[in-house]
Design a protein around this motif. Structure first.
Motif, mmCIF file in Angstrom:
data_model
loop_
_atom_site.group_PDB
_atom_site.id
_atom_site.type_symbol
_atom_site.label_atom_id
_atom_site.label_comp_id
_atom_site.label_asym_id
_atom_site.label_seq_id
_atom_site.Cartn_x
_atom_site.Cartn_y
_atom_site.Cartn_z
ATOM 1 N N GLY A 18 -28.080 52.813 -86.454
ATOM 2 C CA GLY A 18 -26.712 53.291 -86.580
ATOM 3 C C GLY A 18 -26.495 54.249 -87.736
ATOM 4 N N LEU A 19 -27.522 54.446 -88.596
ATOM 5 C CA LEU A 19 -27.361 55.372 -89.717
ATOM 6 C C LEU A 19 -27.208 56.797 -89.190
ATOM 7 N N GLY A 20 -26.241 57.503 -89.738
ATOM 8 C CA GLY A 20 -26.014 58.879 -89.313
ATOM 9 C C GLY A 20 -25.143 59.023 -88.090
ATOM 10 N N VAL A 21 -24.705 57.901 -87.485
ATOM 11 C CA VAL A 21 -23.764 57.971 -86.367
ATOM 12 C C VAL A 21 -22.361 57.997 -86.965
ATOM 13 N N THR A 22 -21.680 59.111 -86.833
ATOM 14 C CA THR A 22 -20.404 59.301 -87.541
ATOM 15 C C THR A 22 -19.206 59.420 -86.600
ATOM 16 N N THR A 23 -19.394 59.040 -85.343
ATOM 17 C CA THR A 23 -18.315 59.156 -84.360
ATOM 18 C C THR A 23 -17.536 57.854 -84.287
ATOM 19 N N ARG A 24 -16.241 57.966 -84.002
ATOM 20 C CA ARG A 24 -15.380 56.788 -83.896
ATOM 21 C C ARG A 24 -14.549 56.874 -82.610
ATOM 22 N N VAL A 25 -14.386 55.714 -81.967
ATOM 23 C CA VAL A 25 -13.635 55.630 -80.716
ATOM 24 C C VAL A 25 -12.628 54.492 -80.833
ATOM 25 N N LEU A 26 -11.382 54.781 -80.464
ATOM 26 C CA LEU A 26 -10.322 53.776 -80.467
ATOM 27 C C LEU A 26 -9.831 53.548 -79.046
ATOM 28 N N MET A 27 -9.845 52.297 -78.614
ATOM 29 C CA MET A 27 -9.299 51.916 -77.311
ATOM 30 C C MET A 27 -7.926 51.288 -77.539
ATOM 31 N N ILE A 28 -6.958 51.596 -76.676
ATOM 32 C CA ILE A 28 -5.597 51.100 -76.844
ATOM 33 C C ILE A 28 -5.137 50.402 -75.574
ATOM 34 N N GLY A 29 -4.666 49.159 -75.721
ATOM 35 C CA GLY A 29 -4.112 48.383 -74.615
ATOM 36 C C GLY A 29 -2.895 47.622 -75.079
ATOM 37 N N ALA A 30 -2.424 46.686 -74.255
ATOM 38 C CA ALA A 30 -1.179 45.981 -74.563
ATOM 39 C C ALA A 30 -1.401 44.558 -75.048
ATOM 40 N N TRP A 42 -20.899 48.779 -74.972
ATOM 41 C CA TRP A 42 -21.812 49.930 -74.816
ATOM 42 C C TRP A 42 -21.666 50.902 -75.975
ATOM 43 N N LEU A 43 -20.432 51.125 -76.417
ATOM 44 C CA LEU A 43 -20.201 52.034 -77.544
ATOM 45 C C LEU A 43 -20.704 51.443 -78.849
ATOM 46 N N ALA A 44 -20.269 50.209 -79.154
ATOM 47 C CA ALA A 44 -20.559 49.625 -80.462
ATOM 48 C C ALA A 44 -21.988 49.154 -80.589
ATOM 49 N N ARG A 45 -22.487 48.456 -79.590
ATOM 50 C CA ARG A 45 -23.852 47.928 -79.661
ATOM 51 C C ARG A 45 -24.875 48.933 -79.155
ATOM 52 N N GLY A 46 -24.483 49.718 -78.148
ATOM 53 C CA GLY A 46 -25.437 50.648 -77.556
ATOM 54 C C GLY A 46 -25.517 51.972 -78.273
ATOM 55 N N GLN A 47 -24.377 52.636 -78.481
ATOM 56 C CA GLN A 47 -24.381 53.950 -79.109
ATOM 57 C C GLN A 47 -24.211 53.860 -80.623
ATOM 58 N N PRO A 132 -10.044 57.996 -85.200
ATOM 59 C CA PRO A 132 -10.949 58.133 -84.058
ATOM 60 C C PRO A 132 -11.097 59.595 -83.636
ATOM 61 N N HIS A 133 -12.281 59.967 -83.213
ATOM 62 C CA HIS A 133 -12.479 61.271 -82.589
ATOM 63 C C HIS A 133 -12.059 61.215 -81.122
ATOM 64 N N ILE A 134 -12.154 60.005 -80.556
ATOM 65 C CA ILE A 134 -11.834 59.811 -79.140
ATOM 66 C C ILE A 134 -10.887 58.629 -79.024
ATOM 67 N N ILE A 135 -9.832 58.791 -78.246
ATOM 68 C CA ILE A 135 -8.949 57.687 -77.882
ATOM 69 C C ILE A 135 -9.128 57.419 -76.400
ATOM 70 N N VAL A 136 -9.314 56.143 -76.064
ATOM 71 C CA VAL A 136 -9.401 55.719 -74.668
ATOM 72 C C VAL A 136 -8.224 54.799 -74.393
ATOM 73 N N SER A 137 -7.329 55.219 -73.531
ATOM 74 C CA SER A 137 -6.198 54.375 -73.137
ATOM 75 C C SER A 137 -6.602 53.531 -71.938
ATOM 76 N N VAL A 138 -6.421 52.226 -72.056
ATOM 77 C CA VAL A 138 -6.753 51.347 -70.935
ATOM 78 C C VAL A 138 -5.859 51.648 -69.745
ATOM 79 N N ARG A 180 -2.395 63.117 -92.033
ATOM 80 C CA ARG A 180 -2.543 63.503 -90.635
ATOM 81 C C ARG A 180 -3.973 63.330 -90.141
ATOM 82 N N TRP A 181 -4.079 63.109 -88.845
ATOM 83 C CA TRP A 181 -5.386 63.052 -88.185
ATOM 84 C C TRP A 181 -5.211 63.507 -86.754
ATOM 85 N N GLU A 182 -6.120 64.366 -86.292
ATOM 86 C CA GLU A 182 -6.061 64.869 -84.926
ATOM 87 C C GLU A 182 -7.298 64.423 -84.156
ATOM 88 N N PRO A 183 -7.162 63.409 -83.302
ATOM 89 C CA PRO A 183 -8.288 63.052 -82.430
ATOM 90 C C PRO A 183 -8.666 64.237 -81.555
#
Length: 865
Positions: A18-30, A42-47, A132-138, A180-183
């Motif tokens: 995981g060293l050097g992996v600098t990407t972040r993903v946020l999933m949003i649900g209710a 897959w994202l956290a353990r795999g990538q 996050p660089h990527i937002i995934v909406s459920v 500010r932050w722009e995904p």
């Protein structure tokens, strides 16, 4: 708490990968259980991507398949279930302040309960904090999502993507002072609609280090949602995850485009920061990180983990050099306000990425060196203000010496305690420091510190200033629930020539259970004296003499003997046999104090409260322990009060009830308080129990769904009705349509019919119906003050043998006649009700009690009874 964490060779190898992996993903649900666990794994353990799930709510309004807790108590359980799931799948966890008020049919209804602007700020606060660089909406944010909470989650996810970079619309002071932050990309999850996907990933790929696929790990994670009956298989083989790209800020990646990977257009690793202007020392250290990470990966030998210690130490040194160089000058004011750096843009991205890199590198270094740090308390519970001995142990199981520079204890409301020195810990040895933990404030769920404001938790911060821009300074919100602890220990170590900070959270009490082995429990700080009534809500029959034995449970968490005086405060019309009772509690002892309360009261509501006095201090709260083996134990605090619902209710003559409990069923004690003679019968007893001395058998909600034994014995209940008895069955789900479950068939639509507006109008179809006339005359006024909902899984059609009693529906929907169905069966009566009595009676709703008593007497008692 530790069972799900990676350790040993797996932790080391995955940490280095995981060293050097600098990407972040946020999933949003209710809700808890909405998340796509396979994609998170897959994202956290795999990538090895830093991945988080933001749940708008804590699931407080759902149902509970494993116990009787509902409301705040259920929200606490489901919060811990999400944290347990994240420990398995490797993700982070966030929440907003929204309270789950129950099922909602559309976004408009949901926003009638939730403050849209304040909730948007919470979501944007998390986005700006996690970056996050990527937002995934459920969810899609459309009526296709069904549940109104789901629709709102999908809508707010997109609004947060659009607005997180807009400091005019949402200035930093409105989002925890975070800039500010722009995904870069916004996706909609398509796991249930793969035809609309623009990208698919094999989330079932096999990981040889774990010996499992990511889908298998996700199955274990999903199964932590036990209160929702979401135990899942752990499938092998290819499993596809689907998403649709809806918006992109990347020039060469347009919305709707088909991509090769989720990360198309996002520069990998440290190359993303090549154009950022940095101090020379920071730039040099940053440019060297890829080389040192590659060297560590090449030198990794899982049979000899110590061989990678030196390369990892060099990587830690370079990462810290970059961090220190950024914080040594003007960058400090811009970024380094802990616990969450406040700057945005590329610099904020870099600071966040370096924080993650340093944490991963230090964790890997400790694994390579064979260093383990533990903080064990002398006991699991301590009184606020008392000193609790805590032993911090540093084990060196590697082949290089380790130096302990300092150890310290931290709490949410205490000064840090620290021990300094340079103590060498040789290989195959350990260092033990004993310190004293003394927190002045009890450890409790932080979001329950104040009473709710409607369906929003009151977090004790200003929500709007005079300009309407607000100030939402809630550090726990942006820190992440998985990083909020009421106790912690830290060991400052030197390993292979570099300083390493080894945090231990939380401090635990460790003991051996004869049947389960080693058990670890987080230390709980509680008030020195606590007291609680046996029931929070109690029914009293109106205008009749009552005599109740009121029990107050009193506990001491103090490590010395205490004399405690307990007094009741009673409403007009009631009196106790004594003004107070005095008990002597031994060290960490407990006792029950009883009062005989007599009197008579008119219909209405009132309250009894209790107060304890000890050593000149007064105590008015207690706690209910929340304990299940799959989650960390918690304490739910409540005031020492008992709400009285004084009801004008009459009982059918000769009534005797056998009650078969269902799911989340707290109804039997409420019936007892009304004067109903109740015998509780377990589902495993139904096949052999003698029902002949009872007039009525009641089946609790969803009982058939959870008990095969009850299903098998159901013919005995139908036969009881045929012989002249009354059977009252509370709502079930689709299992109720199976042949033989009910005496005559019904149909339940998919999705099922439900009335979610608790004050939706109720129309009486036949005022002369016996269940509405005797022994209590039921009118529409009896449907006032209901909570959360009217009914659920309501039959849409039913056999002509059933006589419907009520008509009810949510606004704009067709009327439903399935709330109460009464049918003759032989010489007896069968009643099926889909009204939510399981919520109403424990809440003390008067009309629900009067109506339910009528249902119990729906049939004429057979001759001879």
């Amino acid at each position: 708490l530790l069972a799900a964490q990676e350790r040993g060779a797996v932790a080391l190898a995955e940490g280095i990968r995981g060293l050097g992996v600098t990407t972040r993903v946020l999933m949003i649900g209710a809700h808890p259980d909405d998340e796509d666990t396979q994609l998170i794994t897959w994202l956290a353990r795999g990538q090895r991507v830093e991945t988080a799930y933001l749940s708008l709510t804590r699931g407080d309004g759902g149902q509970n398949i494993i116990g009787n807790e509902l409301g705040d108590a259920l929200g606490l359980i489901r919060t811990e279930e999400l944290l347990a799931a994240r420990r398995v799948d490797g993700g982070r966890q966030y929440f907003t302040r929204a309270y789950d008020f129950g099922f909602s049919k559309n976004a408009e209804e949901t926003f009638g309960h939730w403050d849209r602007e304040l909730l948007l700020r919470d979501v944007v606060s998390v986005v700006r904090a996690f970056r996050p660089h990527i937002i995934v909406s459920v969810f899609s944010g459309t009526p296709a999502d069904g549940h109104g909470h789901h629709q709102v989650a999908g809508m707010l996810a997109r609004e947060a993507f659009d607005l997180a970079g807009d400091t005019v619309r949402l200035p930093a002071r409105a989002t925890n002072d975070i800039g500010r932050w722009e995904p870069l990309k916004f996706y909609r999850g398509q796991r249930f609609r793969p035809d609309g996907a623009t990208l698919r990933m094999n989330v079932g790929a096999y990981n040889p280090l774990h010996g499992r696929s990511y889908a298998e790990i996700a199955g274990e994670s999903r199964s932590q949602h036990r209160s929702q009956a979401f135990g899942a298989l752990q499938p092998r083989g290819v499993r596809w995850g689907y998403v649709r790209l809806e918006a992109s800020r990347i020039e060469d990646v347009a919305a709707g485009a088909e991509e090769a990977t989720l990360f198309d257009g996002i520069a990998p690793g440290w190359s993303r920061f090549s154009d950022v202007t940095l101090p020379a020392a920071a730039r040099a250290a940053l440019d060297s990180l890829s080389r040192s990470a590659s060297l560590a990966e090449r030198m990794l030998d899982v049979r000899n983990p110590g061989g990678v210690t030196e390369p990892l130490a060099a990587h830690v040194r370079r990462a810290r050099t970059a961090v220190d160089a950024l914080s040594a000058n003007e960058f400090s004011a811009m970024c380094h306000r802990l616990p969450v750096p406040t700057c945005g843009g590329a610099l904020g991205d870099l600071v966040m990425s370096l924080d993650v890199e340093l944490r991963r590198a230090e964790t890997a270094l400790l694994e390579a060196a064979g260093v383990v740090v533990e903080a064990n308390a002398a006991r699991g519970v301590a009184a606020a203000g008392d000193s609790l001995p805590v032993v911090i142990e540093v084990y060196n199981r590697g082949n290089l010496p380790v130096t302990v520079k300092a150890t310290s204890l931290h709490g949410s409301h205490m000064w840090a305690r620290q021990s300094r020195g340079n103590v060498l810990v040789a290989p195959d040895s350990m260092r033990r420091d004993t310190m004293y933990f003394a927190n002045s404030v009890p450890s409790a769920p932080w979001w329950l510190a104040r009473p709710r404001t409607g369906a929003m938790f009151d977090l004790g911060v200003p929500t709007r200033d005079s300009a309407g821009t607000g100030g939402a300074r809630v550090p726990q919100l942006t820190l992440g629930e998985d990083h909020v602890f009421s106790s912690a220990a830290v060991a400052e170590l030197e390993v292979a020539g570099v300083q390493v900070r080894a945090p231990v959270q939380p401090i635990v009490f460790k003991y051996a259970d004869p049947s389960k082995g080693e058990i670890r429990r987080p230390v709980a700080i509680v008030p020195a004296v606590t007291l609680l009534f046996e029931n929070q809500v109690e029914y009293l029959p109106a205008n009749r003499p009552v005599e109740r034995r009121v029990r107050v449970a009193v506990q001491s968490a103090s490590d010395r003997e205490r004399i405690v005086s307990v007094a009741l405060k009673l409403p007009l019309g009631l009196r106790a046999d004594s003004a107070s009772r005095t008990v002597t509690l031994q060290s960490r002892g407990e006792a029950s104090v009883y009062f005989a309360v007599r009197g008579s009261m008119p219909a209405g509501s009132a309250e009894i409260s209790a107060e304890a006095t000890s050593e000149g201090l007064r105590y008015r709260t207690g706690f209910v322990p929340i304990e299940y083996e799959h989650i960390a134990p918690q304490q739910l605090y409540r005031p020492a009060t008992k709400a009285l619902s004084v009801v004008d209710v009459r009982l059918p003559p000769g009534l005797r009830v056998a009650y078969i409990p269902g799911v989340g069923d707290n109804v039997p004690p409420m019936l007892t308080q009304l004067g109903v003679p109740v015998t509780v019968v377990g589902t495993d007893q139904v096949a052999v129990f003698d029902f002949s001395r009872f007039t009525t058998v009641v089946v609790g909600p969803r009982a058939y769904e959870t008990s095969d034994a009850l299903v098998a014995a159901n013919p005995r209940l139908l036969d009881f009705a045929r012989r002249g008895g009354t059977v009252v069955v509370q709502y079930g789900q689709y299992e109720m349509m199976r042949p033989g479950m009910m005496p005559y068939p019904v149909t339940i639509a998919r999705p099922h019919d439900r009335v979610t507006i608790e004050d939706a109008p109720v129309r009486i179809l036949d005022p002369s119906a016996p269940v509405l006339r005797t022994p209590n005359a039921i009118t529409t006024a009896d449907f006032d003050a209901w909570i959360q909902e009217r009914g659920l899984y309501m039959p849409r059609t039913f056999d002509a043998a059933y006589v419907p009693v009520l008509e009810v529906n949510d606004p704009g929907e067709p009327p439903n006649h399935g709330a109460i169905l009464v049918a003759p069966v032989g010489r007896g009566t069968y009643v099926y009700t889909s009204l939510s009595f399981f919520r109403q009676l424990p809440a003390g709703v008067p009309g629900a009690a009067r109506l339910f008593v009528n249902l119990l007497g729906a049939g004429t008692p057979p001759a001879g009874r």
